[in-house]
Design a protein around this motif. Sequence first.
Motif: not given
Length: 127
Positions: A53-68
């Motif tokens: 087996f293998h894993f595929k990863k996807h990542k999102i970076y979320l910064y404070k100015e975008d939280f709301a």
Amino acid sequence: MRENDMLEKEEIFSKVLRAGRRTYFFDVRATKADDYYITITESKKFTEEDGSFHFKKHKIYLYKEDFAAFTEILGEMTSYVLNHKGEEVISERHQKDFKKEYATERVSTEDSVSSISNFTDIDFDDI
């Protein structure tokens, strides 16, 4: 600064959500300026025919100015889906081991006779 100090500083707070063959990692991390941001990582397990087996990863970076805005839109989108499709996971029907229990409805003899009498016998030679 030592490498271990950098790693300790980078990951501040973490939570994991395991969802079948997907796992979601929610991490609070620190920037070089010591401000915080969130990473959301989806890791999905894929199994090969030989059992490896293998894993595929996807990542999102979320910064404070975008939280709301992110929180508002995510709430709106999840509400929309739940209001229109409910909480049942339809994709479970496509899994090999899915068994849905259906309520059987009995049709009374009167109902079946009345519905049959609503039809007209047509001879297609007349058309």
